[in-house]
Design a protein around this motif. Structure first.
Motif, PDB file in Angstrom:
ATOM      1  N   ASP A 255       4.590  -2.382  -0.237  1.00  0.00           N
ATOM      2  CA  ASP A 255       4.525  -2.251   1.220  1.00  0.00           C
ATOM      3  C   ASP A 255       3.602  -1.090   1.551  1.00  0.00           C
ATOM      4  OD1 ASP A 255       6.736  -4.162   2.218  1.00  0.00           O
ATOM      5  OD2 ASP A 255       7.749  -2.950   0.681  1.00  0.00           O
ATOM      6  N   LEU A 256       2.692  -1.326   2.473  1.00  0.00           N
ATOM      7  CA  LEU A 256       1.790  -0.277   2.922  1.00  0.00           C
ATOM      8  C   LEU A 256       1.925  -0.134   4.424  1.00  0.00           C
ATOM      9  CD1 LEU A 256      -1.677   0.723   1.783  1.00  0.00           C
ATOM     10  CD2 LEU A 256      -1.430   0.139   4.202  1.00  0.00           C
ATOM     11  N   ALA A 257       1.989   1.109   4.884  1.00  0.00           N
ATOM     12  CA  ALA A 257       2.032   1.401   6.317  1.00  0.00           C
ATOM     13  C   ALA A 257       1.042   2.515   6.599  1.00  0.00           C
ATOM     14  CB  ALA A 257       3.436   1.828   6.741  1.00  0.00           C
ATOM     15  N   CYS A 258       0.392   2.469   7.753  1.00  0.00           N
ATOM     16  CA  CYS A 258      -0.557   3.533   8.100  1.00  0.00           C
ATOM     17  C   CYS A 258      -0.529   3.766   9.605  1.00  0.00           C
ATOM     18  CB  CYS A 258      -1.968   3.214   7.627  1.00  0.00           C
ATOM     19  SG  CYS A 258      -2.686   1.704   8.297  1.00  0.00           S
ATOM     20  N   THR A 259      -0.815   5.016   9.970  1.00  0.00           N
ATOM     21  CA  THR A 259      -0.799   5.381  11.377  1.00  0.00           C
ATOM     22  C   THR A 259      -1.742   6.549  11.631  1.00  0.00           C
ATOM     23  OG1 THR A 259       0.588   6.148  13.212  1.00  0.00           O
ATOM     24  CG2 THR A 259       1.160   6.954  11.020  1.00  0.00           C
ATOM     25  N   ALA A 260      -2.313   6.574  12.809  1.00  0.00           N
ATOM     26  CA  ALA A 260      -3.126   7.712  13.246  1.00  0.00           C
ATOM     27  C   ALA A 260      -2.341   8.599  14.197  1.00  0.00           C
ATOM     28  CB  ALA A 260      -4.402   7.215  13.924  1.00  0.00           C
ATOM     29  N   GLY A 261      -1.050   8.340  14.332  1.00  0.00           N
ATOM     30  CA  GLY A 261      -0.247   9.071  15.308  1.00  0.00           C
ATOM     31  C   GLY A 261       0.482  10.272  14.766  1.00  0.00           C
ATOM     32  N   LEU A 262       0.399  10.518  13.453  1.00  0.00           N
ATOM     33  CA  LEU A 262       1.132  11.612  12.838  1.00  0.00           C
ATOM     34  C   LEU A 262       0.183  12.657  12.268  1.00  0.00           C
ATOM     35  CD1 LEU A 262       3.859   9.664  10.826  1.00  0.00           C
ATOM     36  CD2 LEU A 262       4.183  10.901  12.968  1.00  0.00           C
ATOM     37  N   ASP A 263       0.712  13.870  12.078  1.00  0.00           N
ATOM     38  CA  ASP A 263      -0.048  14.907  11.391  1.00  0.00           C
ATOM     39  C   ASP A 263       0.163  14.806   9.886  1.00  0.00           C
ATOM     40  OD1 ASP A 263      -1.657  17.449  11.684  1.00  0.00           O
ATOM     41  OD2 ASP A 263       0.041  18.185  10.505  1.00  0.00           O
TER      42      ASP A 263
ATOM     43  N   LEU B 162       2.340   1.578  14.230  1.00  0.00           N
ATOM     44  CA  LEU B 162       2.405   1.655  12.779  1.00  0.00           C
ATOM     45  C   LEU B 162       1.895   0.325  12.228  1.00  0.00           C
ATOM     46  CD1 LEU B 162       3.444   3.568  10.502  1.00  0.00           C
ATOM     47  CD2 LEU B 162       5.536   2.208  10.492  1.00  0.00           C
ATOM     48  N   ASP B 163       0.733   0.345  11.582  1.00  0.00           N
ATOM     49  CA  ASP B 163       0.162  -0.866  10.987  1.00  0.00           C
ATOM     50  C   ASP B 163       0.715  -1.049   9.579  1.00  0.00           C
ATOM     51  OD1 ASP B 163      -1.530  -1.447  13.204  1.00  0.00           O
ATOM     52  OD2 ASP B 163      -2.887   0.142  12.531  1.00  0.00           O
ATOM     53  N   THR B 164       1.089  -2.273   9.236  1.00  0.00           N
ATOM     54  CA  THR B 164       1.716  -2.529   7.944  1.00  0.00           C
ATOM     55  C   THR B 164       1.129  -3.765   7.285  1.00  0.00           C
ATOM     56  OG1 THR B 164       3.476  -3.901   8.902  1.00  0.00           O
ATOM     57  CG2 THR B 164       3.896  -1.535   8.752  1.00  0.00           C
ATOM     58  N   CYS B 165       1.255  -3.802   5.966  1.00  0.00           N
ATOM     59  CA  CYS B 165       0.987  -5.016   5.212  1.00  0.00           C
ATOM     60  C   CYS B 165       1.812  -4.958   3.933  1.00  0.00           C
ATOM     61  CB  CYS B 165      -0.504  -5.183   4.900  1.00  0.00           C
ATOM     62  SG  CYS B 165      -1.173  -3.994   3.732  1.00  0.00           S
ATOM     63  N   SER B 166       2.095  -6.121   3.345  1.00  0.00           N
ATOM     64  CA  SER B 166       2.916  -6.178   2.136  1.00  0.00           C
ATOM     65  C   SER B 166       2.452  -7.343   1.282  1.00  0.00           C
ATOM     66  CB  SER B 166       4.398  -6.332   2.502  1.00  0.00           C
ATOM     67  OG  SER B 166       4.590  -7.504   3.281  1.00  0.00           O
ATOM     68  N   GLY B 167       2.923  -7.365   0.057  1.00  0.00           N
ATOM     69  CA  GLY B 167       2.529  -8.436  -0.854  1.00  0.00           C
ATOM     70  C   GLY B 167       3.134  -8.218  -2.222  1.00  0.00           C
ATOM     71  N   THR B 168       2.625  -8.929  -3.187  1.00  0.00           N
ATOM     72  CA  THR B 168       3.093  -8.799  -4.565  1.00  0.00           C
ATOM     73  C   THR B 168       1.898  -8.645  -5.489  1.00  0.00           C
ATOM     74  OG1 THR B 168       3.107 -11.199  -4.823  1.00  0.00           O
ATOM     75  CG2 THR B 168       5.180 -10.149  -4.159  1.00  0.00           C
ATOM     76  N   ILE B 169       2.148  -8.007  -6.612  1.00  0.00           N
ATOM     77  CA  ILE B 169       1.123  -7.798  -7.626  1.00  0.00           C
ATOM     78  C   ILE B 169       1.710  -8.153  -8.976  1.00  0.00           C
ATOM     79  CG2 ILE B 169      -0.204  -6.017  -6.430  1.00  0.00           C
ATOM     80  CD1 ILE B 169       1.450  -3.922  -7.842  1.00  0.00           C
ATOM     81  N   ALA B 170       0.852  -8.462  -9.906  1.00  0.00           N
ATOM     82  CA  ALA B 170       1.298  -8.787 -11.257  1.00  0.00           C
ATOM     83  C   ALA B 170       1.485  -7.500 -12.051  1.00  0.00           C
ATOM     84  CB  ALA B 170       0.280  -9.686 -11.950  1.00  0.00           C
ATOM     85  N   ARG B 171       2.581  -7.397 -12.792  1.00  0.00           N
ATOM     86  CA  ARG B 171       2.795  -6.246 -13.675  1.00  0.00           C
ATOM     87  C   ARG B 171       1.837  -6.322 -14.850  1.00  0.00           C
ATOM     88  NH1 ARG B 171       7.449  -3.168 -13.341  1.00  0.00           N
ATOM     89  NH2 ARG B 171       6.246  -1.930 -14.825  1.00  0.00           N
ATOM     90  N   ARG B 172       1.252  -5.177 -15.189  1.00  0.00           N
ATOM     91  CA  ARG B 172       0.337  -5.127 -16.337  1.00  0.00           C
ATOM     92  C   ARG B 172       1.112  -4.992 -17.639  1.00  0.00           C
ATOM     93  NH1 ARG B 172      -4.436  -1.036 -14.150  1.00  0.00           N
ATOM     94  NH2 ARG B 172      -5.145  -2.339 -12.443  1.00  0.00           N
TER      95      ARG B 172
END
Length: 526
Positions: free
Chosen positions: A82-90, A516-526
């Motif tokens: 899960d990734l979240a990002c914002t320009a509203g915080l310090d 708060l902009d977000t995106c999520s997904g899955t990845i393969a374990r190496r």
């Protein structure tokens, strides 16, 4: 798949490979700098090259010139992210609600121009011009006698060129500095014209004054910074501020130290006095000389008296032994392993109270701060790992900041202190009563995040409070009671474990939606 999602997947893949387990990281992205942190208590692991390359890709994609961008990435052993990002915080735990707020002693740009520094359009004062011309020509003559060749000093500026630079700066330079610029453009060869300093060319002076905030300096100006501004040396000559629109940088030692003419001095200073700041100046600026004339005079007098060293005749540099320039500092006293020493006895051994503007007392037993009363210039007090502290500071009229870490803290002695604006408490073993804070008229910043408080709702009744640092549980108490401090300019939620938690807290605190902009997904374990 969007560019953001693809970049997030690459970063998550590398992060999970490095962490090897469920983990979270935060990125704080500002122009030219990316900081990486992790929640408190996280396992320690090394971030590899793949992570840093993927981080650079994400930063390039998200980069903004508007201010900090905060990114949270959480990966799970299952391979989800899960990734979240914002320009509203310090930062992941901090928010700035009022970008125009400054702590005491940290003025915003837009300081009033002193009347004496207004552009008059008049040519350089002829008497000053004559005096500087004599001194300059004598320097050139004596330099040539010592070195066997004249100094490499370029011809000076015209009156029109100086006036044009002053128009860009927005102020008239002191008459003696104008006169010096009539004689030469700079001292790029480091001949020693102003001792260890060399005047910049005027285009560089303009650049220093007009790039970013006007004037010079500007340090620790954020709401969470260590921000007490100490009295400069000598006291009363230089205004006690972190920056000044009318400190005009005009020279350097080419070793990260600069000199400026002070057009806006304190009561005991003189307009046009020369101050130094930079790498080797510990603390506030120091007074170098009462004027450019005084600097040049001292250099010439040292050459007259053969008080110089020509270590390398082939070099352009001629070292004159002047009395100006210095490291400043000297305002701080540190006492380690204080134990059960008598505080009053220690204070009695401080022969110059001005050198104790900042005091550290480490690992003490019982401390009654009334013993500090002789230190009338004490502005900042830091007590670390004490057993017990009785905070009787009523006889410390200049005290602005107190940071107290102790098992037991009695705050009753703080009551009514007129100037204390910054207070941090840590280390208590029992809940602490903060009711005395209601009586502090100047209290501006408060950090209670590392102590348990009898009644945290008291902070909502502190009318002058602008910066508040509490832990998540304390903020939850305020939120449950719907008690928001009315005038907060910045706040921190210490112990935050999720950017989403911080976003929800900010929405309550600011009473407005929080993006708060977000995106999520899955990845393969190496």
């Amino acid at each position: 798949m969007t560019e953001l999602h693809a970049a997030a997947r690459r970063l998550a893949q590398a992060f999970l490979a490095d962490a090897g387990e469920t983990a979270t990281t935060w990125l704080r992205i500002t122009p030219g700098v990316t900081e990486t942190t992790h929640p408190a208590g996280s396992a320690h692991f090394r971030l590899g090259l793949d992570f840093h390359e993927a981080q650079s890709e994400l930063v390039d994609l998200l980069r903004s010139e508007a201010g900090p961008l905060v990114v949270e990435l959480a990966v799970h052993e299952s391979g989800s992210f899960d990734l979240a990002c914002t320009a509203g915080l310090d930062s992941a735990a901090r928010v700035v609600l009022d970008q125009g707020f400054r702590l005491p002693g940290h003025p915003l740009p837009g300081m009033a121009l002193p009347p004496a520094a207004r552009n008059s359009g008049a040519p350089t004062d002829p008497e000053v011009m004559a005096e500087i011309s004599l001194l300059f020509n004598e320097f050139v003559q004596r330099y040539a006698e010592i070195k066997g060749r004249p100094p490499e000093l370029r011809p000076g500026y015209t009156e029109a060129e100086i006036a044009a630079a002053e128009d860009e700066i927005g102020a008239r330079l002191p008459e003696d500095l104008r006169a010096l610029y009539r004689m030469t453009r700079d001292d790029g060869a480091e001949t020693g014209l102003l001792g260890g300093f060399s005047p910049y060319p005027l285009d560089v002076v303009v650049e220093w004054c007009t790039t970013g905030d006007p004037g010079s300096l500007g340090w620790n100006d954020g709401p969470f910074d260590d921000a007490v501004v100490f009295e400069a040396d000598p006291p009363g000559a230089i205004k006690r501020v972190s920056r000044n629109d009318w400190w005009i940088t005009f020279g350097t030692d080419f070793a990260m130290n600069n000199i400026a003419v002070d057009l806006d001095p304190a009561e005991q200073g003189s307009p046009g006095q020369v101050i130094e700041y930079g790498r080797d100046v510990m603390g506030p600026p120091v007074l170098v000389a009462e004027s450019v004339t005084a600097m040049l005079t001292e250099v010439v007098e040292s050459l007259r008296e053969e008080d110089f060293e020509d270590e390398d005749p082939e070099s352009d540099y001629l070292e004159s032994f002047t009395g100006f320039g210095g490291s400043g500092g000297g305002h701080e006293r540190v006492y380690h392993d204080f134990g059960d020493r008598d505080l009053a006895d220690v204070v009695s051994r401080i022969d110059d109270g001005w050198t104790a503007q900042c005091l550290y007392l480490n690992d003490a037993e019982q401390l009654d701060l009334a013993a500090l009363a002789p230190l009338h210039d004490l502005r900042e007090l830091s007590i670390n790992r004490a057993s017990a502290v009785h905070a009787r500071v009523g006889d410390l009229p200049a005290l602005e900041r107190a940071a107290i870490e102790a098992e037991r803290i009695d705050l009753t002695g703080l009551a009514g202190h007129p100037l204390l604006w910054d207070l941090k408490l840590t280390g208590t073993t029992d809940p602490i009563d903060i009711d005395a804070l209601r009586t502090l008229p100047s209290l501006t910043r408060l950090d209670l995040s590392a102590v348990e408080v009898v009644d945290p709702l008291v902070v909502a009744d502190l009318p002058g409070l602008r910066v508040l640092i509490l832990n998540a549980q304390q903020w939850d108490r305020l939120r449950d009671a719907d008690r928001r401090p009315a005038k907060l300019a910045a706040a921190e939620r210490a112990g935050t474990s999720s950017l989403r938690e911080t976003a929800e807290w900010c929405e309550w605190l600011a009473q407005r939606p929080f993006r708060l902009d977000t995106c999520s997904g899955t990845i393969a374990r190496r």
